[in-house]
Write a protein that holds these residues in place. Sequence first.
Motif, PDB file in Angstrom:
ATOM      1  N   LYS A 117      -5.783  24.135   3.584  1.00  0.00           N
ATOM      2  CA  LYS A 117      -7.192  24.302   3.221  1.00  0.00           C
ATOM      3  C   LYS A 117      -7.419  25.730   2.708  1.00  0.00           C
ATOM      4  O   LYS A 117      -6.800  26.646   3.208  1.00  0.00           O
ATOM      5  CB  LYS A 117      -8.082  24.049   4.438  1.00  0.00           C
ATOM      6  CG  LYS A 117      -8.011  22.631   4.980  1.00  0.00           C
ATOM      7  CD  LYS A 117      -8.889  22.495   6.219  1.00  0.00           C
ATOM      8  CE  LYS A 117      -8.793  21.083   6.811  1.00  0.00           C
ATOM      9  NZ  LYS A 117      -9.590  20.956   8.046  1.00  0.00           N
ATOM     10  N   PRO A 118      -8.347  25.911   1.729  1.00  0.00           N
ATOM     11  CA  PRO A 118      -9.136  24.895   1.035  1.00  0.00           C
ATOM     12  C   PRO A 118      -8.280  24.092   0.073  1.00  0.00           C
ATOM     13  O   PRO A 118      -7.403  24.630  -0.601  1.00  0.00           O
ATOM     14  CB  PRO A 118     -10.203  25.709   0.310  1.00  0.00           C
ATOM     15  CG  PRO A 118      -9.562  27.038   0.101  1.00  0.00           C
ATOM     16  CD  PRO A 118      -8.681  27.269   1.276  1.00  0.00           C
ATOM     17  N   VAL A 119      -8.544  22.765  -0.015  1.00  0.00           N
ATOM     18  CA  VAL A 119      -7.715  21.846  -0.793  1.00  0.00           C
ATOM     19  C   VAL A 119      -8.424  21.500  -2.094  1.00  0.00           C
ATOM     20  O   VAL A 119      -9.611  21.151  -2.087  1.00  0.00           O
ATOM     21  CB  VAL A 119      -7.436  20.557   0.006  1.00  0.00           C
ATOM     22  CG1 VAL A 119      -6.635  19.572  -0.830  1.00  0.00           C
ATOM     23  CG2 VAL A 119      -6.713  20.894   1.289  1.00  0.00           C
ATOM     24  N   LYS A 120      -7.720  21.647  -3.210  1.00  0.00           N
ATOM     25  CA  LYS A 120      -8.242  21.192  -4.489  1.00  0.00           C
ATOM     26  C   LYS A 120      -7.989  19.692  -4.632  1.00  0.00           C
ATOM     27  O   LYS A 120      -6.950  19.185  -4.220  1.00  0.00           O
ATOM     28  CB  LYS A 120      -7.573  21.945  -5.641  1.00  0.00           C
ATOM     29  CG  LYS A 120      -7.976  23.412  -5.736  1.00  0.00           C
ATOM     30  CD  LYS A 120      -7.398  24.049  -6.982  1.00  0.00           C
ATOM     31  CE  LYS A 120      -7.876  25.483  -7.127  1.00  0.00           C
ATOM     32  NZ  LYS A 120      -7.338  26.122  -8.356  1.00  0.00           N
ATOM     33  N   MET A 121      -8.924  19.009  -5.290  1.00  0.00           N
ATOM     34  CA  MET A 121      -8.814  17.564  -5.423  1.00  0.00           C
ATOM     35  C   MET A 121      -7.595  17.185  -6.259  1.00  0.00           C
ATOM     36  O   MET A 121      -6.944  16.167  -5.997  1.00  0.00           O
ATOM     37  CB  MET A 121     -10.098  17.011  -6.058  1.00  0.00           C
ATOM     38  CG  MET A 121     -10.247  15.511  -5.897  1.00  0.00           C
ATOM     39  SD  MET A 121     -10.274  15.039  -4.141  1.00  0.00           S
ATOM     40  CE  MET A 121     -10.042  13.267  -4.291  1.00  0.00           C
ATOM     41  N   GLU A 122      -7.281  18.035  -7.267  1.00  0.00           N
ATOM     42  CA  GLU A 122      -6.107  17.744  -8.084  1.00  0.00           C
ATOM     43  C   GLU A 122      -4.842  17.751  -7.228  1.00  0.00           C
ATOM     44  O   GLU A 122      -3.971  16.870  -7.351  1.00  0.00           O
ATOM     45  CB  GLU A 122      -5.975  18.767  -9.220  1.00  0.00           C
ATOM     46  CG  GLU A 122      -7.111  18.723 -10.219  1.00  0.00           C
ATOM     47  CD  GLU A 122      -8.257  19.634  -9.807  1.00  0.00           C
ATOM     48  OE1 GLU A 122      -8.563  19.664  -8.602  1.00  0.00           O
ATOM     49  OE2 GLU A 122      -8.828  20.296 -10.671  1.00  0.00           O
ATOM     50  N   ASP A 123      -4.746  18.785  -6.332  1.00  0.00           N
ATOM     51  CA  ASP A 123      -3.569  18.865  -5.472  1.00  0.00           C
ATOM     52  C   ASP A 123      -3.518  17.677  -4.508  1.00  0.00           C
ATOM     53  O   ASP A 123      -2.445  17.117  -4.232  1.00  0.00           O
ATOM     54  CB  ASP A 123      -3.569  20.164  -4.682  1.00  0.00           C
ATOM     55  CG  ASP A 123      -3.411  21.379  -5.577  1.00  0.00           C
ATOM     56  OD1 ASP A 123      -3.762  22.486  -5.129  1.00  0.00           O
ATOM     57  OD2 ASP A 123      -2.929  21.220  -6.719  1.00  0.00           O
ATOM     58  N   LEU A 124      -4.702  17.273  -4.012  1.00  0.00           N
ATOM     59  CA  LEU A 124      -4.743  16.142  -3.083  1.00  0.00           C
ATOM     60  C   LEU A 124      -4.350  14.850  -3.800  1.00  0.00           C
ATOM     61  O   LEU A 124      -3.620  14.015  -3.256  1.00  0.00           O
ATOM     62  CB  LEU A 124      -6.141  16.024  -2.474  1.00  0.00           C
ATOM     63  CG  LEU A 124      -6.367  14.877  -1.475  1.00  0.00           C
ATOM     64  CD1 LEU A 124      -5.341  14.938  -0.353  1.00  0.00           C
ATOM     65  CD2 LEU A 124      -7.780  14.924  -0.920  1.00  0.00           C
ATOM     66  N   ALA A 125      -4.841  14.684  -5.053  1.00  0.00           N
ATOM     67  CA  ALA A 125      -4.500  13.477  -5.810  1.00  0.00           C
ATOM     68  C   ALA A 125      -2.999  13.400  -6.062  1.00  0.00           C
ATOM     69  O   ALA A 125      -2.384  12.334  -5.946  1.00  0.00           O
ATOM     70  CB  ALA A 125      -5.270  13.463  -7.130  1.00  0.00           C
ATOM     71  N   LYS A 126      -2.403  14.560  -6.372  1.00  0.00           N
ATOM     72  CA  LYS A 126      -0.959  14.584  -6.615  1.00  0.00           C
ATOM     73  C   LYS A 126      -0.184  14.273  -5.330  1.00  0.00           C
ATOM     74  O   LYS A 126       0.817  13.556  -5.349  1.00  0.00           O
ATOM     75  CB  LYS A 126      -0.547  15.940  -7.168  1.00  0.00           C
ATOM     76  CG  LYS A 126      -1.106  16.219  -8.554  1.00  0.00           C
ATOM     77  CD  LYS A 126      -0.839  17.654  -8.952  1.00  0.00           C
ATOM     78  CE  LYS A 126      -1.536  17.990 -10.273  1.00  0.00           C
ATOM     79  NZ  LYS A 126      -1.394  19.409 -10.638  1.00  0.00           N
ATOM     80  N   ALA A 127      -0.669  14.831  -4.235  1.00  0.00           N
ATOM     81  CA  ALA A 127       0.008  14.578  -2.965  1.00  0.00           C
ATOM     82  C   ALA A 127      -0.084  13.099  -2.591  1.00  0.00           C
ATOM     83  O   ALA A 127       0.893  12.497  -2.109  1.00  0.00           O
ATOM     84  CB  ALA A 127      -0.599  15.444  -1.866  1.00  0.00           C
TER      85      ALA A 127
END
Length: 964
Positions: free
Chosen positions: A944-954
């Motif tokens: 955290k803080p998490v970017k949505m792009e990074d979360l989508a890739k994960a």
Amino acid sequence: MTQKQAPEIPAAQVAFPNAHDIMMDAPIGIFTSTPEGRYLSVNPAMAQMYGYSSPDEMVGAITDIGRQVFEEQKDHEAFIRILEGQGEVASHECRFRRQDGTVFWGATSAHTVRDNAGEIFAYQGFTMEISIRGQTRQIQEEQLNASNAVHHELKTLLDMVPAMIWKKDRDGLYVLANKAFCSVVGRDEHDVIGKRDHDIHPPDIADFFIQDDQAVIASCLARTGIVERHQKANGTRGWSLTEKYPVFSVNGEISGTIGFALDITQLKQTEETLQEEIVRRRILIDQSRDGIVILNEDGSVHEANKRFAEMIGYPQKEVLHLHVWDWEALVDRERLQELLRTVDEQGDHFETRHQRKDGTFYDVEISTNGAVISGRKLIFCVCRDITGRKRAEEGLVHSRNMLSYIVEHMRGAVAVHDREMKYIYVSQRYLQDFNAQDRNVIGKSHYDVFPDLPQKWRDVHQKALKGEIFSAEDDPYYRADGSVDWTRWECRPWYEPNGTVGGVIVYTEVITERKKAEQDLILAKEQAEVANQAKSEFLANMSHEIRTPINGIMGMMQLLETTALDGEQRMYVQMATSSANRLTRLLSDILDLSRVEAGMMTIHEAEFVVQELADSVSDLFQFTTRDKGVHLECIIDPDIPSRLIGDEARVRQILFNLTGNALKFTDKGSVMVEMTSMSSERPSECRILLTVSDTGIGIPEDKLDDLFKSFVQVDGSYTRSYQGAGLGLSIVKRLVDLMGGSISLVSTLGEGTTVQVLLPFKLPEGVSIPAEQGPRRLTEAKQSLRILLAEDEPSSSFPTTKLLEKAGHTVTLAEDGQQALDLLATQDFDVILMDVQMPVLNGVEATRRIRATEVHGSRFNGSAVGGTAVDGAGVGAHNGAPDSVTPDAKPFTNTPTPTMNREPLNREPFPREPRIPIIALTAYAMLGDREKFLAAGMDDYLAKPVKMEDLAKALERVVSKEKA
């Protein structure tokens, strides 16, 4: 008068010390008396008025004011009633008796004096003889009936009277004014007669006089005891005590007014001064930070301020009933009585201890002095609580003793000197190192202890005493026997509280042995450098000698492949070629390792194309993957710029080693190489995450720590199944460190291994990672996922839920780890986003239990299998941050702990539950946290803080990996 015990009166309220001269010279009587009817003090005018030769004679002679001073007892009783009821009396007129029995008319003004509790303990006031009133009335009657000669005689008599006397007609015109009146207003008599008040006095004073005259005329009654202002000839204003009477004509009608006044300005000033002094002294006493108590000679309390009462823990009223031995703790009663009798004006100063009402004690400093007031001895005591100071002094003594002990027993040689270079503290090691054990050096001069001290040291000491600091790392010390020791020393000043240099501190360390060891190390280093140079030359020579025959062998094999070969022969050629390639890579690894160890390997940055880097990996291993039947896939994140700046050769070497390793230990399944863009705090930097994952044999947990060491392999036996020198991961680790990156590895025995390398790259000129503009658009998910979000913080769970839902996913929220387990037991999910620190059950423990159920093949029922955590931590270790995040925690294991609830071994095992992907979504972002959480059974990690792009890739990574 009711008789009662008179309370004790502070000297400041009895003797008027600051107003003594004014009181003694006042022309009217001034007195202080007790409610019981005794005078405490009178001035000379008062004593003379009553026929006494001195104030002391009058104070001693009168024991009952009501009986001895007032002519009629009822007048005294009326006076006391008004005084106690209203607090003051203004000009009470009655007849008084002198010492010789004669009677005179007098007017008394007085007020009460009260203590802190509001009780009356004294009266103060003024008395003046007003027999002149009778004279004035007589003059008035004689003026009306006497002849002109008699009138003249009366006028002469009026001029002789010091009081101001005047007469006005009904219209307010002055018809008479004596000399005293004219003197005060600064006019001659002919300038007063026939004039009105406004012609003589200032407007405000004139209005006041006219108002009184009209009141007398309207009521036909006298006005007495009027305290009013007047203005003198020089412009200053004073006070008068005035009486006004109506004047009647022969036919009984009011024809005007007559009045007389005494100038009481000095008396008024004296009264104000006394009141100010009383208030000032009371404020000083009550506001004092020290306790003040006044004792009688018998040890009883005469008076005490609020602070003293607080110090001994009694209400202020109760203190007045105590004796000094009620709180004194160190001196007995008999000794205290003796001290009270002997204390004099010189006083005393000492320390003792007092006891509070609650029985506790405190240290106190006492200053005392005695005084005799009105024949009565009082002892004034100023008490200061010094408990804090005593503790500080004791602490200081303890600190000095501790400092002496510390210095004396220090393992180093330390000496502390004063400005005369005399020893204050010295360590035993100092005495041993400099052969001074048998000398009592404390208090002696350093130059007396070492009389042959070189001048160099004397100069150093003198400069240190001026504030300079000197030191040396290796200085020879020549002993008396001619031997030489090497020393490391420092000489620095120490300072007094006022900032001046108090002396010097000398730290000395004999480093002869260390000096020899350093010389030995230098020699060994030189020898090692020579050996390393020889090794490098040998490796370079061997590289040349080995590469030449290998080149020949490879050439012959390639030439042989151009001829007609049957299947068996072609297999022989391929095996020979593979062995040659393996030998070539081994040779390159050895040379690279040698370069790194020698510090000769450098990074050469240049612009390169990312796609070409990925293609080189696919091209290199296409034959290996085809022969083994293993699927190799290379995935490049579209957010990665097409061109980057870095050492392409070293990045390729890292990927080759990692991919080759993965293929070597994978006999079936797949190997995936992913390049993912990660966020960076620097706008000119792009961070790339290289992930190489396989479905191979995995690595035992006890071998993970040795993977990055040179010449170490997981299987070191003679029967090992996979060949190699054990240099691949060691080379990768050193290259990653050299490029400023980081590497982590997670492996499960029998399931596979994932290695992740995070490397920083620069962006070419004109290339940038586009910044978001306008409303942020969410990346639409390739597939809709059922996501379980375990997060206890609403500020994190709310936006995360909304963003995921906007991306097309379905989100279910659990506010702690236990809720996540309960939901997982009743619903199906594609992936879990797991916070680490949560109440009830933390994310690490929840992950362990989920993985345990997958191994046992039973749907989770809300508790750990058999009621025991996987690593045996028990159900109790569940709230707050996970214990396993600590640096010394043992690695996580996915192997369940045997429990009492397990099925018998002869039964059919449960089918394994599908493995659900778990992504750590946590604020734990310190070095090593990622590895710990992955080792606990999680599949990926985002800080955290998490970017949505990074979360989508994960999400895409873990879901696609699980499906594969």
